[in-house]
Design a protein around this motif. Structure first.
Motif, PDB file in Angstrom:
ATOM      1  N   THR A  74       0.819  -1.218   0.000  1.00 21.38           N
ATOM      2  CA  THR A  74       0.000   0.000   0.000  1.00 21.38           C
ATOM      3  C   THR A  74       0.849   1.263   0.000  1.00 21.38           C
ATOM      4  N   PHE A  75       2.182   1.140   0.146  1.00 19.74           N
ATOM      5  CA  PHE A  75       3.044   2.314   0.261  1.00 19.74           C
ATOM      6  C   PHE A  75       3.155   3.060  -1.062  1.00 19.74           C
ATOM      7  N   LYS A  76       3.122   4.374  -0.960  1.00 14.83           N
ATOM      8  CA  LYS A  76       3.386   5.248  -2.093  1.00 14.83           C
ATOM      9  C   LYS A  76       4.874   5.596  -2.120  1.00 14.83           C
ATOM     10  N   VAL A  77       5.286   6.293  -3.175  1.00 11.21           N
ATOM     11  CA  VAL A  77       6.696   6.643  -3.336  1.00 11.21           C
ATOM     12  C   VAL A  77       7.208   7.421  -2.131  1.00 11.21           C
ATOM     13  N   ARG A  78       6.428   8.369  -1.649  1.00 11.01           N
ATOM     14  CA  ARG A  78       6.864   9.189  -0.513  1.00 11.01           C
ATOM     15  C   ARG A  78       7.104   8.336   0.731  1.00 11.01           C
ATOM     16  N   GLN A  79       6.248   7.330   0.936  1.00 18.37           N
ATOM     17  CA  GLN A  79       6.416   6.462   2.099  1.00 18.37           C
ATOM     18  C   GLN A  79       7.687   5.618   1.985  1.00 18.37           C
ATOM     19  N   TRP A  80       7.961   5.112   0.788  1.00 24.12           N
ATOM     20  CA  TRP A  80       9.179   4.326   0.593  1.00 24.12           C
ATOM     21  C   TRP A  80      10.414   5.201   0.774  1.00 24.12           C
ATOM     22  N   THR A  81      10.343   6.451   0.327  1.00 23.19           N
ATOM     23  CA  THR A  81      11.461   7.370   0.519  1.00 23.19           C
ATOM     24  C   THR A  81      11.740   7.570   2.002  1.00 23.19           C
ATOM     25  N   ASP A  82      10.689   7.708   2.785  1.00 21.46           N
ATOM     26  CA  ASP A  82      10.842   7.886   4.224  1.00 21.46           C
ATOM     27  C   ASP A  82      11.411   6.630   4.873  1.00 21.46           C
ATOM     28  N   VAL A  83      10.957   5.465   4.419  1.00 18.50           N
ATOM     29  CA  VAL A  83      11.483   4.196   4.943  1.00 18.50           C
ATOM     30  C   VAL A  83      12.985   4.126   4.725  1.00 18.50           C
ATOM     31  N   ARG A  84      13.439   4.467   3.515  1.00 20.37           N
ATOM     32  CA  ARG A  84      14.856   4.343   3.178  1.00 20.37           C
ATOM     33  C   ARG A  84      15.723   5.395   3.870  1.00 20.37           C
ATOM     34  N   MET A  85      15.133   6.520   4.208  1.00 21.60           N
ATOM     35  CA  MET A  85      15.894   7.598   4.839  1.00 21.60           C
ATOM     36  C   MET A  85      15.877   7.548   6.353  1.00 21.60           C
ATOM     37  N   ARG A  86      14.839   6.940   6.944  1.00 22.52           N
ATOM     38  CA  ARG A  86      14.673   7.047   8.388  1.00 22.52           C
ATOM     39  C   ARG A  86      14.431   5.719   9.120  1.00 22.52           C
ATOM     40  N   GLN A  87      14.089   4.662   8.384  1.00 17.31           N
ATOM     41  CA  GLN A  87      13.709   3.431   9.064  1.00 17.31           C
ATOM     42  C   GLN A  87      14.561   2.226   8.719  1.00 17.31           C
ATOM     43  N   VAL A  88      14.919   2.060   7.459  1.00 17.42           N
ATOM     44  CA  VAL A  88      15.696   0.898   7.032  1.00 17.42           C
ATOM     45  C   VAL A  88      16.909   1.366   6.240  1.00 17.42           C
ATOM     46  N   SER A  89      18.098   1.118   6.769  1.00 19.70           N
ATOM     47  CA  SER A  89      19.326   1.417   6.036  1.00 19.70           C
ATOM     48  C   SER A  89      19.838   0.127   5.408  1.00 19.70           C
ATOM     49  N   HIS A  90      20.511   0.267   4.273  1.00 20.63           N
ATOM     50  CA  HIS A  90      20.908  -0.918   3.507  1.00 20.63           C
ATOM     51  C   HIS A  90      22.370  -0.792   3.102  1.00 20.63           C
ATOM     52  N   LEU A  91      23.183  -1.730   3.542  1.00 21.95           N
ATOM     53  CA  LEU A  91      24.548  -1.868   3.070  1.00 21.95           C
ATOM     54  C   LEU A  91      24.517  -2.845   1.903  1.00 21.95           C
ATOM     55  N   PHE A  92      24.595  -2.311   0.691  1.00 20.36           N
ATOM     56  CA  PHE A  92      24.417  -3.114  -0.515  1.00 20.36           C
ATOM     57  C   PHE A  92      25.614  -4.015  -0.779  1.00 20.36           C
ATOM     58  N   GLN A  93      25.335  -5.196  -1.297  1.00 20.50           N
ATOM     59  CA  GLN A  93      26.402  -6.115  -1.672  1.00 20.50           C
ATOM     60  C   GLN A  93      27.291  -5.490  -2.749  1.00 20.50           C
ATOM     61  N   GLU A  94      26.686  -4.776  -3.696  1.00 23.97           N
ATOM     62  CA  GLU A  94      27.454  -4.169  -4.784  1.00 23.97           C
ATOM     63  C   GLU A  94      27.946  -2.765  -4.429  1.00 23.97           C
ATOM     64  N   LEU A  95      27.730  -2.343  -3.178  1.00 21.24           N
ATOM     65  CA  LEU A  95      28.263  -1.135  -2.555  1.00 21.24           C
ATOM     66  C   LEU A  95      27.636   0.164  -3.070  1.00 21.24           C
TER      67      LEU A  95
END
Length: 214
Positions: A74-95
């Protein structure tokens, strides 16, 4: 965010398989804030896909992924942006570093968006990780192991409830692996965050609350 729930999630590409020998796919699994998890997988079992689902980069699955009982479909783009900036950080395998920027610039470019860490803290991390002499070196000229350390710092210069670390120490010796683990876990504890580490081989030697086979 306190919980991430996977409820009978299965990537569509795996849906035709009769037998799913997995602790995650087609299971009911809860990841809790403040806990430490290890997800071990063979190549091709969907490790990076799993991370992409939590970050909202992909949605090619059946079942449900819930953040605190809210279906992420149900998340919109703005919600996903907030998730990535404030709730879930990701250390990517490909850096995903910017090769034309220096190591320090790669960390600071994100920190300018979040304003989360001081310059002094970032410099201290460089020193602890043994790459203070590489701060002004372009990322493209650094070894993969050195880039992994820069990518970790970039993942930590934001608030998060969960940290996803995808193959965080694949190119590091034991000493640097230990230092990376200490910095990562110190920051996670300071934020009361959950940590999910994925691996197809070498992984951080930590006291995991639970381990899964993907």
């Amino acid at each position: 965010m306190d919980f991430i729930d996977f409820k009978y999630v299965i990537p569509q590409v795996f849906a035709s398989r009769e037998q799913q020998d997995s602790d995650i796919w087609q299971q009911v699994v809860r990841f809790q804030k403040g806990q430490l998890y290890l997800i071990e997988a063979e190549s091709g079992k969907g490790k990076s896909t799993f991370c992409s689902y939590i970050q909202g980069y992909r949605s090619d699955y059946t079942g449900k992924i819930l953040f605190d009982d809210v279906d992420t479909r149900t998340f919109k783009v703005r919600q996903w942006t907030d998730v990535r900036m404030r709730q879930v950080s990701h250390l990517f395998q490909e850096l995903r570093l910017f090769g034309e920027l220096t190591a320090l610039e790669n960390v600071e470019i994100k920190n300018r968006l979040t304003g989360f860490k001081s310059r002094e803290q970032i410099v201290q991390w460089f020193e602890m990780l043994g790459i203070a002499d590489k701060m002004n070196t372009k990322a493209a000229l650094m070894s993969f192991g050195q880039q992994q350390r820069v990518a970790l710092m970039r993942a930590l210069v934001q608030p998060f409830d969960f940290l996803l670390a995808d193959e965080p120490i694949s190119h590091l010796d034991d000493t640097n692996s230990r230092i990376m683990a200490e910095i990562m876990m110190d920051e996670a504890r300071a934020q009361g965050a959950g940590v999910i580490i994925t691996s197809i081989g070498k992984h951080m030697e930590l006291n995991y609350d639970k381990a899964f086979r993907l």
